[in-house]
Design an enzyme around this catalytic site. Structure first.
Site, mmCIF file in Angstrom:
data_model
loop_
_atom_site.group_PDB
_atom_site.id
_atom_site.type_symbol
_atom_site.label_atom_id
_atom_site.label_comp_id
_atom_site.label_asym_id
_atom_site.label_seq_id
_atom_site.Cartn_x
_atom_site.Cartn_y
_atom_site.Cartn_z
ATOM 1 N N ARG A 260 -18.056 2.897 4.551
ATOM 2 C CA ARG A 260 -16.923 2.376 3.842
ATOM 3 C C ARG A 260 -15.703 2.246 4.773
ATOM 4 O O ARG A 260 -15.311 0.874 4.604
ATOM 5 C CB ARG A 260 -16.173 3.596 2.772
ATOM 6 C CG ARG A 260 -15.110 2.914 2.001
ATOM 7 C CD ARG A 260 -14.693 4.191 1.125
ATOM 8 N NE ARG A 260 -15.313 4.346 0.137
ATOM 9 C CZ ARG A 260 -15.428 3.656 -1.342
ATOM 10 N NH1 ARG A 260 -14.514 2.708 -1.278
ATOM 11 N NH2 ARG A 260 -16.271 4.000 -1.994
ATOM 12 N N GLU B 113 0.953 -1.323 0.051
ATOM 13 C CA GLU B 113 0.020 0.029 0.061
ATOM 14 C C GLU B 113 1.015 1.300 -0.023
ATOM 15 O O GLU B 113 1.796 1.326 0.810
ATOM 16 C CB GLU B 113 -0.729 -0.030 1.154
ATOM 17 C CG GLU B 113 -1.374 1.311 1.467
ATOM 18 C CD GLU B 113 -2.450 1.706 0.649
ATOM 19 O OE1 GLU B 113 -2.593 3.006 0.285
ATOM 20 O OE2 GLU B 113 -3.036 1.256 -0.133
ATOM 21 N N GLN B 114 0.554 2.229 -0.967
ATOM 22 C CA GLN B 114 1.664 3.320 -1.138
ATOM 23 C C GLN B 114 1.361 4.302 -0.035
ATOM 24 O O GLN B 114 2.103 5.146 0.514
ATOM 25 C CB GLN B 114 1.353 4.077 -2.461
ATOM 26 C CG GLN B 114 -0.115 4.636 -2.548
ATOM 27 C CD GLN B 114 -0.462 5.441 -3.810
ATOM 28 O OE1 GLN B 114 0.520 5.876 -4.467
ATOM 29 N NE2 GLN B 114 -1.410 5.269 -4.273
ATOM 30 N N ASP C 295 -11.239 -0.604 -9.467
ATOM 31 C CA ASP C 295 -10.990 0.643 -10.101
ATOM 32 C C ASP C 295 -9.797 0.407 -11.215
ATOM 33 O O ASP C 295 -9.720 1.333 -12.089
ATOM 34 C CB ASP C 295 -10.789 1.945 -9.476
ATOM 35 C CG ASP C 295 -12.193 2.347 -8.584
ATOM 36 O OD1 ASP C 295 -13.359 1.635 -9.332
ATOM 37 O OD2 ASP C 295 -12.384 3.057 -7.929
ATOM 38 N N TYR D 189 -28.856 7.573 2.629
ATOM 39 C CA TYR D 189 -29.104 6.394 3.232
ATOM 40 C C TYR D 189 -28.394 6.205 4.575
ATOM 41 O O TYR D 189 -27.299 6.830 4.793
ATOM 42 C CB TYR D 189 -28.827 5.058 2.191
ATOM 43 C CG TYR D 189 -27.400 5.098 1.742
ATOM 44 C CD1 TYR D 189 -26.508 4.551 2.403
ATOM 45 C CD2 TYR D 189 -27.203 5.832 0.414
ATOM 46 C CE1 TYR D 189 -25.103 4.659 1.850
ATOM 47 C CE2 TYR D 189 -25.676 5.704 -0.237
ATOM 48 C CZ TYR D 189 -24.803 5.213 0.566
ATOM 49 O OH TYR D 189 -23.581 5.041 0.169
#
Length: 393
Positions: free
Chosen positions: A106, A32-33, A296, A214
């Site tokens: 998230r 992970e950067q 993505d 929501y």
């Protein structure tokens, strides 16, 4: 000695890929950067197609089970006059598709995945930006800033829309800006006046904009996303810029009181400028040799079908299937990744295309808006339900 999958990117897609590899019997390592594994605060809608996978992986237990929320319905309103256009009850999703429709924060999903990969023995590294790949006959050498080179039998690039090494598989240049902006905010439901509190997914559609709200965090927090059309100052790659409320107001156009009241209730807005790529054109754009793309980095999509994270998790589940049979004797990694790409490209391309189409429909004005509203009022929940999506693999 077990084979190892190296994953570039420690977001939801990257962690899902690492967890999938461990479940397939592979070792896994994540680069992970960023200096820490984290996710910025925002909500995610999880259709039954995604919830089935999370349930299979044992993630819908413990803390995530408490934090996920099951909305009562999906309700669509006209953002100009406030009138209801259509409604889809969500309580029947379990019976129809084998899993419920959930909304989550998230970060809550990210934490659940992070806990699972740590418990599974995945090696996690921060401050490691993947900058170069060199494929060898039986491995891939990965050059990553902040540490020594690493070799692995297979590599998955899940380092997002702006991946610097995506071009080894899909050399199509930089993503393009769409002219759409997403303003995101969270507000405690207890701080809202009773008419604004919600137990459902609500969408307001108006010319050149739409608003979605929501519940997340067990229903205690209302996630609010307002998508408008315009351009953004500053770094276009940032998806967590502090937003200026007056600029959001200026982009709204004529909207109803309900929309304005929801926007006024959010104490702070973050801004994300949406970028896009064309739908995946063939399997060759998802994998090449011992390198595969996921999420993505493979198929960025506009958030108008609420399936960005979902498609990344589906990618990871398919990755689990092909890695489980890839032993580099009977089935080698390039063959397994080719199967992964063949099994995924048409589905993700369809979701990308539908998301683009929805962008036009949601923000429609004039005759198209009138036709859309008539169709929603006439067909109601039948138009909102997505059997091809929720029931798909």
């Amino acid at each position: 000695m077990n084979q190892e999958l190296l994953v570039a990117g420690g977001g939801i897609g990257g962690l899902a890929a690492a967890l999938a590899a461990r479940r397939a019997g592979w070792e896994a390592r994540v680069l992970e950067q960023a200096p820490a594994f984290s996710e910025f605060g925002a909500g995610i809608q999880l259709g039954p197609n995604v919830v089935r996978i999370l349930r299979e992986w044992g993630l819908l237990a413990g803390e995530l089970q408490q934090q996920a929320y099951m909305p009562q319905c999906l309700r669509v309103r006209d953002g100009v006059d406030g009138g209801e256009l259509a409604m889809l009850p969500l309580a029947g999703m379990e019976e129809r598709y084998g899993a419920p429709y959930l909304t989550v924060h998230r970060n809550d999903l990210h934490v659940a995945l992070l806990d699972a990969v740590r418990a599974g023995g995945v090696r996690l590294h921060t401050g490691r930006r993947v900058a170069h790949l060199a494929e060898q006959p039986d491995a891939v050498r990965v050059k990553a800033a902040g540490g020594p080179d690493v070799e692995a039998e297979a590599v998955v690039l899940a380092d997002g829309l702006w991946s610097e090494v995506r071009s080894v598989v899909a050399p199509d240049g930089a993503p393009h800006r769409t002219g759409h902006l997403a303003y995101r905010g969270l507000v405690w439901q207890a701080d809202l006046p009773p008419p604004l509190r919600s137990r459902e997914v609500t969408v307001w559609l108006a010319p050149r904009m739409h608003l979605v709200t929501y519940p997340v965090r067990g229903g205690d927090v209302l996630n609010t996303v307002c998508l408008v059309e315009g351009e953004v100052r500053g770094d276009p790659r940032s998806w967590n810029q502090l937003a200026v409320r007056s600029e959001l107001d200026a982009a709204l156009g004529p909207v109803c009181t309900g929309v304005r009241e929801h926007l006024a209730a959010v104490p702070e807005w973050r801004l994300w400028a949406l970028h896009d790529r064309a739908p995946v054109a063939s399997a060759e754009w998802l994998a090449r040799g011992r390198v595969a793309l996921l999420g993505d980095a493979a198929h960025p999509m506009l958030p108008y079908l609420a399936q960005g994270a979902g498609m990344a998790i589906e990618d990871a589940r398919e990755l689990q299937r092909v890695l489980a049979v890839a032993d580099d004797r009977i089935v080698d990694v390039p063959t397994a990744f080719r199967r992964y790409a063949l099994n995924r490209w048409q589905r993700v391309a369809r979701v990308q295309a539908r998301s683009r189409r929805n962008a036009t429909i949601f923000h429609a004005d004039g005759p198209l808006r009138v036709s859309r509203n008539v169709a929603l009022r006439t067909l109601g929940g039948r138009l909102l339900d997505q059997p091809w999506l929720y029931g798909g693999k």
